[in-house]
Design a protein around this motif. Structure first.
Motif, PDB file in Angstrom:
ATOM      1  N   PHE A  60       0.332 -25.687 -44.879  1.00  0.00           N
ATOM      2  CA  PHE A  60       1.674 -25.903 -45.845  1.00  0.00           C
ATOM      3  C   PHE A  60       2.742 -25.350 -44.984  1.00  0.00           C
ATOM      4  CE2 PHE A  60      -1.688 -25.802 -48.929  1.00  0.00           C
ATOM      5  CZ  PHE A  60      -1.417 -26.878 -49.667  1.00  0.00           C
ATOM      6  N   ALA A 103       3.871 -34.309 -50.084  1.00  0.00           N
ATOM      7  CA  ALA A 103       4.823 -34.140 -51.130  1.00  0.00           C
ATOM      8  C   ALA A 103       6.056 -33.340 -50.309  1.00  0.00           C
ATOM      9  CB  ALA A 103       4.295 -33.007 -52.075  1.00  0.00           C
ATOM     10  N   ASP A 105       8.222 -31.347 -51.637  1.00  0.00           N
ATOM     11  CA  ASP A 105       8.800 -30.259 -52.051  1.00  0.00           C
ATOM     12  C   ASP A 105       9.271 -28.976 -51.074  1.00  0.00           C
ATOM     13  OD1 ASP A 105       6.058 -30.266 -52.390  1.00  0.00           O
ATOM     14  OD2 ASP A 105       5.889 -28.305 -52.917  1.00  0.00           O
ATOM     15  N   ASP A 113       9.118 -32.495 -55.708  1.00  0.00           N
ATOM     16  CA  ASP A 113       8.316 -33.166 -54.800  1.00  0.00           C
ATOM     17  C   ASP A 113       8.692 -34.525 -54.422  1.00  0.00           C
ATOM     18  OD1 ASP A 113       6.743 -30.797 -55.784  1.00  0.00           O
ATOM     19  OD2 ASP A 113       4.953 -31.852 -55.734  1.00  0.00           O
ATOM     20  N   LYS A 180      -3.554 -32.767 -61.503  1.00  0.00           N
ATOM     21  CA  LYS A 180      -2.625 -31.658 -61.024  1.00  0.00           C
ATOM     22  C   LYS A 180      -1.588 -31.082 -62.108  1.00  0.00           C
ATOM     23  CE  LYS A 180       0.921 -29.701 -57.822  1.00  0.00           C
ATOM     24  NZ  LYS A 180       1.431 -29.890 -56.800  1.00  0.00           N
ATOM     25  N   PHE A 185       0.820 -21.058 -62.878  1.00  0.00           N
ATOM     26  CA  PHE A 185       0.100 -20.419 -61.912  1.00  0.00           C
ATOM     27  C   PHE A 185       0.356 -20.817 -60.517  1.00  0.00           C
ATOM     28  CE2 PHE A 185      -2.838 -19.842 -65.537  1.00  0.00           C
ATOM     29  CZ  PHE A 185      -3.319 -18.482 -65.313  1.00  0.00           C
ATOM     30  N   PHE A 189       2.823 -19.336 -54.846  1.00  0.00           N
ATOM     31  CA  PHE A 189       3.117 -20.377 -53.603  1.00  0.00           C
ATOM     32  C   PHE A 189       4.353 -20.759 -53.666  1.00  0.00           C
ATOM     33  CE2 PHE A 189       3.402 -25.041 -52.613  1.00  0.00           C
ATOM     34  CZ  PHE A 189       2.530 -25.207 -51.489  1.00  0.00           C
ATOM     35  N   LYS A 206       8.397 -29.200 -63.328  1.00  0.00           N
ATOM     36  CA  LYS A 206       7.950 -30.491 -62.681  1.00  0.00           C
ATOM     37  C   LYS A 206       7.241 -31.417 -63.548  1.00  0.00           C
ATOM     38  CE  LYS A 206       7.684 -28.607 -57.952  1.00  0.00           C
ATOM     39  NZ  LYS A 206       6.874 -28.592 -56.795  1.00  0.00           N
ATOM     40  N   LYS A 237      -6.292 -29.180 -60.089  1.00  0.00           N
ATOM     41  CA  LYS A 237      -5.624 -28.153 -59.750  1.00  0.00           C
ATOM     42  C   LYS A 237      -4.708 -27.878 -60.935  1.00  0.00           C
ATOM     43  CE  LYS A 237      -1.893 -26.998 -56.648  1.00  0.00           C
ATOM     44  NZ  LYS A 237      -0.931 -27.594 -55.669  1.00  0.00           N
ATOM     45  N   TYR A 260      -8.714 -26.553 -56.642  1.00  0.00           N
ATOM     46  CA  TYR A 260      -7.814 -25.850 -55.929  1.00  0.00           C
ATOM     47  C   TYR A 260      -7.564 -24.268 -56.736  1.00  0.00           C
ATOM     48  CZ  TYR A 260      -3.841 -24.755 -52.695  1.00  0.00           C
ATOM     49  OH  TYR A 260      -2.863 -24.237 -51.804  1.00  0.00           O
ATOM     50  N   VAL A 262      -5.533 -21.749 -57.258  1.00  0.00           N
ATOM     51  CA  VAL A 262      -4.063 -21.678 -56.992  1.00  0.00           C
ATOM     52  C   VAL A 262      -3.751 -20.262 -56.740  1.00  0.00           C
ATOM     53  CG1 VAL A 262      -3.429 -23.988 -57.841  1.00  0.00           C
ATOM     54  CG2 VAL A 262      -2.852 -21.856 -59.090  1.00  0.00           C
ATOM     55  N   SER A 263      -2.435 -20.226 -56.232  1.00  0.00           N
ATOM     56  CA  SER A 263      -1.779 -18.692 -55.840  1.00  0.00           C
ATOM     57  C   SER A 263      -1.864 -17.746 -57.063  1.00  0.00           C
ATOM     58  CB  SER A 263      -0.300 -19.220 -55.324  1.00  0.00           C
ATOM     59  OG  SER A 263       0.421 -19.928 -56.209  1.00  0.00           O
ATOM     60  N   TYR A 302      -7.237 -19.076 -51.459  1.00  0.00           N
ATOM     61  CA  TYR A 302      -6.796 -18.318 -50.376  1.00  0.00           C
ATOM     62  C   TYR A 302      -7.831 -17.126 -49.975  1.00  0.00           C
ATOM     63  CZ  TYR A 302      -2.736 -20.866 -51.572  1.00  0.00           C
ATOM     64  OH  TYR A 302      -1.860 -21.826 -52.035  1.00  0.00           O
TER      65      TYR A 302
HETATM   66  C1  PBG Z   1       3.495 -28.989 -54.538  1.00  0.00           C
HETATM   67  C2  PBG Z   1       2.368 -28.053 -54.148  1.00  0.00           C
HETATM   68  C3  PBG Z   1       2.227 -26.987 -55.182  1.00  0.00           C
HETATM   69  C4  PBG Z   1       1.070 -26.317 -54.856  1.00  0.00           C
HETATM   70  C5  PBG Z   1       0.814 -26.897 -53.638  1.00  0.00           C
HETATM   71  N1  PBG Z   1       1.511 -28.040 -53.583  1.00  0.00           N
HETATM   72  C6  PBG Z   1       3.024 -26.087 -56.174  1.00  0.00           C
HETATM   73  C7  PBG Z   1       4.164 -26.998 -57.020  1.00  0.00           C
HETATM   74  O1  PBG Z   1       3.745 -27.889 -57.693  1.00  0.00           O
HETATM   75  O2  PBG Z   1       5.187 -26.416 -56.876  1.00  0.00           O
HETATM   76  C8  PBG Z   1       0.521 -24.985 -55.125  1.00  0.00           C
HETATM   77  C9  PBG Z   1      -0.564 -24.282 -54.687  1.00  0.00           C
HETATM   78  C10 PBG Z   1      -0.627 -22.878 -55.130  1.00  0.00           C
HETATM   79  O3  PBG Z   1      -0.077 -22.460 -56.196  1.00  0.00           O
HETATM   80  O4  PBG Z   1      -1.566 -22.351 -54.702  1.00  0.00           O
HETATM   81  N2  PBG Z   1       3.408 -30.156 -53.798  1.00  0.00           N
END
Ligand code: PBG
Length: 314
Positions: A60, A103, A105, A113, A180, A185, A189, A206, A237, A260, A262-263, A302
């Motif tokens: 990323f 994507a 973003d 995105d 997704k 959460f 990220f 989003k 995710k 995933y 996520v963060s 992570y």
């Molecule tokens: C967007 C994207 C996101 C994450 C990965 N790719 C977040 C979003 O939709 O803004 C999130 C991953 C994470 O929170 O660890 N293309």
């Protein structure tokens, strides 16, 4: 002897942030222990992960604000940061699977995105799909093994497969972010890649393209559309709050499933552990094992490096 589920190093995929400067590591404040790597630092982290047995990384990029615009055109630059990072990693660690995110973003001023429809201000699905297809070809040409559309536009998997095949990139795998959710959460990220900053203090919304967290059937419908369009791996995710979706999808498809963590899931565990409220190692293992038990074959986390080290020490 009777344990049903095992977490293995080969289940793990490490998401890694890369920044354009030379500082080897810049910490991400909201993700304890996670950093943004320089390209050079990234290469040595990738070599360390491969040596531990982690089979894949997901990259990323952090795009400097002056390279962002409403169309996210830096995404199509064959010399952009993520392409340079892919080339460097594949050269140094050729057997590591490199996954790149498809994507817009990290590249748009508004942090969405895709590109926006000037009339409605919402993301324009079809205009975005055309750009994502080009972006996938640019990344695959740089050496990316798997492209991972994380955008949630409709029809993008078929368009990306078509564009890759037309460019002769028939071996490039599509890891589709299929279910997704529009999740709370993702906050840390968005700090890490800087996609939130444009939206200011209001959490980026989003919901016109990501799923309603209340909808499991719709998630399955979307995931099976990705399968029909030619996805090779389907992703759910976030992971922890959506174990039922992983389980349902496991029963509905024969494809491999990725999840995933996520963060925000990572940040929550680490913040609690930092306060002495949780045993980090035990809670981390349990959270990942639960994702595996629900039916995920692969887990983006992570914690990949820490988990790989812990599994090796067992
Ligand atoms: C967007 C994207 C996101 C994450 C990965 N790719 C977040 C979003 O939709 O803004 C999130 C991953 C994470 O929170 O660890 N293309």
């Amino acid at each position: 002897m009777v344990q049903e589920t095992h977490l293995r190093v080969s289940d793990l995929i490490a998401p890694l942030f890369v920044h354009p400067g030379t500082e080897p590591q810049i910490p991400v404040a909201s993700l304890l222990g996670v950093v943004r790597w320089s390209v050079e630092g990234l290469v040595s982290e990738c070599a360390a992960l491969k040596a531990l047995g982690v089979p894949a990384v997901a990259l990323f990029p952090v795009t400097p604000p002056e390279r962002k615009n409403p169309e996210g055109s830096e995404a199509l630059n064959p010399d952009n940061l993520v392409c340079r990072a892919v080339r460097a990693v594949k050269q140094a660690v050729p057997d590591l699977v490199v996954i790149t995110d498809v994507a817009l973003d990290p590249y748009t001023e508004h942090g969405h995105d895709g590109v926006l429809d000037p009339k409605t201000g919402d993301v324009d699905n079809d205009a975005t799909v055309a750009l994502l297809s080009e972006m996938s070809v640019v990344q695959a040409r740089a050496g990316s093994d798997w492209v991972a559309p994380s955008d949630m536009m409709d029809g993008r998997v078929a368009a990306i497969r078509g564009a890759l095949d037309a460019a002769g990139l028939i071996r490039t795998v599509i890891l589709a972010y299929s279910a997704k959710f529009a999740s709370a959460f993702y906050g840390p990220f968005r700090d890490a890649v800087g996609s939130q900053s444009a939206a200011g203090r209001v959490y980026l919304d989003k919901r016109t393209y990501q799923l309603n967290p209340a909808n499991a059937r719709e998630a399955l419908k979307d995931a099976l559309m990705d399968e029909a369009e030619g996805a090779d791996v389907l992703m759910v995710k976030p992971a922890g709050p959506y174990l039922d979706v992983i389980r349902d999808l496991r029963a509905a498809t024969r494809l491999p499933i990725a999840a995933y963590q996520v963060s925000g899931e990572y940040a929550a565990l680490h913040a609690a552990a930092e306060r002495g409220w949780l045993d980090l190692e035990a809670a981390r293992h349990e959270a990942l094992l639960g994702i595996k038990r629900a039916g995920a074959d692969l887990i983006l986390t992570y914690s990949a490096r820490a988990m790989a080290e812990a599994l090796r020490a067992r």
